[in-house]
Design an enzyme around this catalytic site. Structure first.
Site, PDB file in Angstrom:
ATOM      1  N   ASP A  83       0.822  -1.208   0.000  1.00  0.00           N
ATOM      2  CA  ASP A  83       0.000   0.000   0.000  1.00  0.00           C
ATOM      3  C   ASP A  83       0.862   1.267   0.000  1.00  0.00           C
ATOM      4  OD1 ASP A  83      -2.366   1.391  -0.019  1.00  0.00           O
ATOM      5  OD2 ASP A  83      -2.643   1.325   2.155  1.00  0.00           O
ATOM      6  N   LEU A 128      11.700 -20.426  -5.000  1.00  0.00           N
ATOM      7  CA  LEU A 128      10.754 -19.453  -4.420  1.00  0.00           C
ATOM      8  C   LEU A 128       9.434 -19.561  -5.173  1.00  0.00           C
ATOM      9  CD1 LEU A 128       9.977 -16.804  -2.795  1.00  0.00           C
ATOM     10  CD2 LEU A 128      10.897 -15.524  -4.724  1.00  0.00           C
ATOM     11  N   HIS A 143       2.419   3.435  -8.959  1.00  0.00           N
ATOM     12  CA  HIS A 143       2.343   1.993  -9.240  1.00  0.00           C
ATOM     13  C   HIS A 143       3.575   1.547 -10.043  1.00  0.00           C
ATOM     14  CE1 HIS A 143      -1.541   1.966  -7.460  1.00  0.00           C
ATOM     15  NE2 HIS A 143      -2.149   2.625  -8.421  1.00  0.00           N
TER      16      HIS A 143
HETATM   17  C1  FPP Z   1      -2.037   0.024  -3.272  1.00  0.00           C
HETATM   18  O1  FPP Z   1      -1.555   1.351  -3.299  1.00  0.00           O
HETATM   19  C2  FPP Z   1      -1.495  -0.713  -4.389  1.00  0.00           C
HETATM   20  C3  FPP Z   1      -2.243  -1.297  -5.370  1.00  0.00           C
HETATM   21  C4  FPP Z   1      -3.701  -1.249  -5.403  1.00  0.00           C
HETATM   22  C5  FPP Z   1      -1.610  -1.980  -6.508  1.00  0.00           C
HETATM   23  C6  FPP Z   1      -0.295  -2.639  -6.259  1.00  0.00           C
HETATM   24  C7  FPP Z   1       0.356  -2.831  -7.573  1.00  0.00           C
HETATM   25  C8  FPP Z   1       1.676  -2.737  -7.823  1.00  0.00           C
HETATM   26  C9  FPP Z   1       2.700  -2.547  -6.780  1.00  0.00           C
HETATM   27  C10 FPP Z   1       2.210  -2.834  -9.224  1.00  0.00           C
HETATM   28  C11 FPP Z   1       1.819  -4.031 -10.036  1.00  0.00           C
HETATM   29  C12 FPP Z   1       2.129  -5.311  -9.371  1.00  0.00           C
HETATM   30  C13 FPP Z   1       2.957  -6.288  -9.849  1.00  0.00           C
HETATM   31  C14 FPP Z   1       3.047  -7.564  -9.112  1.00  0.00           C
HETATM   32  C15 FPP Z   1       3.762  -6.134 -11.045  1.00  0.00           C
HETATM   33  P1  FPP Z   1      -2.618   2.529  -3.391  1.00  0.00           P
HETATM   34  O2  FPP Z   1      -2.755   2.940  -4.796  1.00  0.00           O
HETATM   35  O3  FPP Z   1      -3.897   2.111  -2.730  1.00  0.00           O
HETATM   36  O4  FPP Z   1      -1.911   3.637  -2.562  1.00  0.00           O
HETATM   37  P2  FPP Z   1      -2.637   4.791  -1.743  1.00  0.00           P
HETATM   38  O5  FPP Z   1      -3.287   4.134  -0.557  1.00  0.00           O
HETATM   39  O6  FPP Z   1      -1.493   5.661  -1.372  1.00  0.00           O
HETATM   40  O7  FPP Z   1      -3.623   5.460  -2.649  1.00  0.00           O
END
Ligand code: FPP
Length: 241
Positions: free
Chosen positions: A17, A128, A34
């Site tokens: 997050d 892994l 992201h």
């Molecule tokens: C939460 O941060 C994150 C997500 C909803 C997506 C996670 C995705 C990635 C790290 C990239 C793609 C993944 C892979 C495995 C290649 P948020 O957007 O909710 O953050 P915020 O709470 O600050 O808004």
């Protein structure tokens, strides 16, 4: 940082997050967060491999994430596709097996196809297991398992008295994997957000303010060191364990 090699978590699960807020704090659009998050994914997968952690589950897209703006959802799907394409070689070289949990059939067809192909190509790898939670929700997973068991009850393949924790485990998306010993959430919030609800019953939970794009190998080692300080009692007293 010195870690005890005899007390490493067998399964680490991470709620990644803080991407959006990290980006916004520097005047960037959320998708850039992201994108930076993908870089952190690469570093943490490499670190887990080096530290000999057998299973790493990453919460990459939840059943609720479809409600985000269309551009963000499609941007995330593109990042995921590109990640799978670009990392196949590294997975093969480093003996990493890709798996996925979630309602995968509902992913866009191109993502589903490359995901299936990557899982197929890496299925013999052992060092892994990289397990991506995609269109995953803990409640959705339980409903899916209950439906499966219900069908077997109706057809007589399963009797009511056969229903046990093991039977439920064997109908979850995570069947065959150990429960997470350590569950990490980055980005400063302290909640589970529908992640591995059944499997995290006895997980040690580690919350950190570090946003996901800044979470690195040292951060992972710090979380593991914290885990190694804890006494896991599984319902027993401190004297019994
Ligand atoms: C939460 O941060 C994150 C997500 C909803 C997506 C996670 C995705 C990635 C790290 C990239 C793609 C993944 C892979 C495995 C290649 P948020 O957007 O909710 O953050 P915020 O709470 O600050 O808004």
């Amino acid at each position: 940082m010195q870690l005890d090699p005899d007390n490493l978590p067998k399964h680490i699960a991470i709620i990644m997050d803080g991407n959006g807020r990290w980006a916004q704090a520097q005047g960037l659009i959320r998708l850039m967060g992201h994108k930076a998050g993908v870089k952190a994914v690469k570093e943490i997968v490499e670190a887990a491999r080096e530290l000999a952690i057998p299973v790493l589950t990453l919460y990459a897209f939840s059943t609720e994430n479809w409600n985000r703006p269309h551009d963000e959802v499609s941007g995330l799907m593109t990042l995921l596709k590109n990640y799978l394409k670009s990392e196949l070689e590294a997975m093969l070289k480093n003996d990493i097996q890709l798996r996925a949990i979630g309602d995968l059939q509902k992913l866009p067809a191109d993502v589903y196809d490359i995901l299936s192909e990557t899982m197929e190509r890496t299925k013999g790898n052992k060092a892994l297991i990289l397990n991506l939670a995609l269109n995953y929700g803990g409640r959705n997973e339980l409903v899916h398992a209950i439906k499966d068991i219900g069908r077997k009850l109706l057809s007589g393949k399963v009797q009511v008295d056969d229903i046990s924790e093991d039977l439920v485990n064997n109908h979850l998306y995570t069947r065959g994997l150990p429960d997470p010993d350590l569950l990490i959430r980055t980005g400063g919030e302290a909640r589970l957000s529908n992640f591995l609800l059944w499997q995290s019953s006895y997980s040690e939970i580690y919350f950190t303010d570090t946003p996901w794009p800044e979470f690195n190998k040292e951060s992972l080692k710090k979380a593991i060191a914290d885990y190694q300080q804890r006494q896991r009692r599984f319902g027993k007293t401190g004297e019994q364990v």
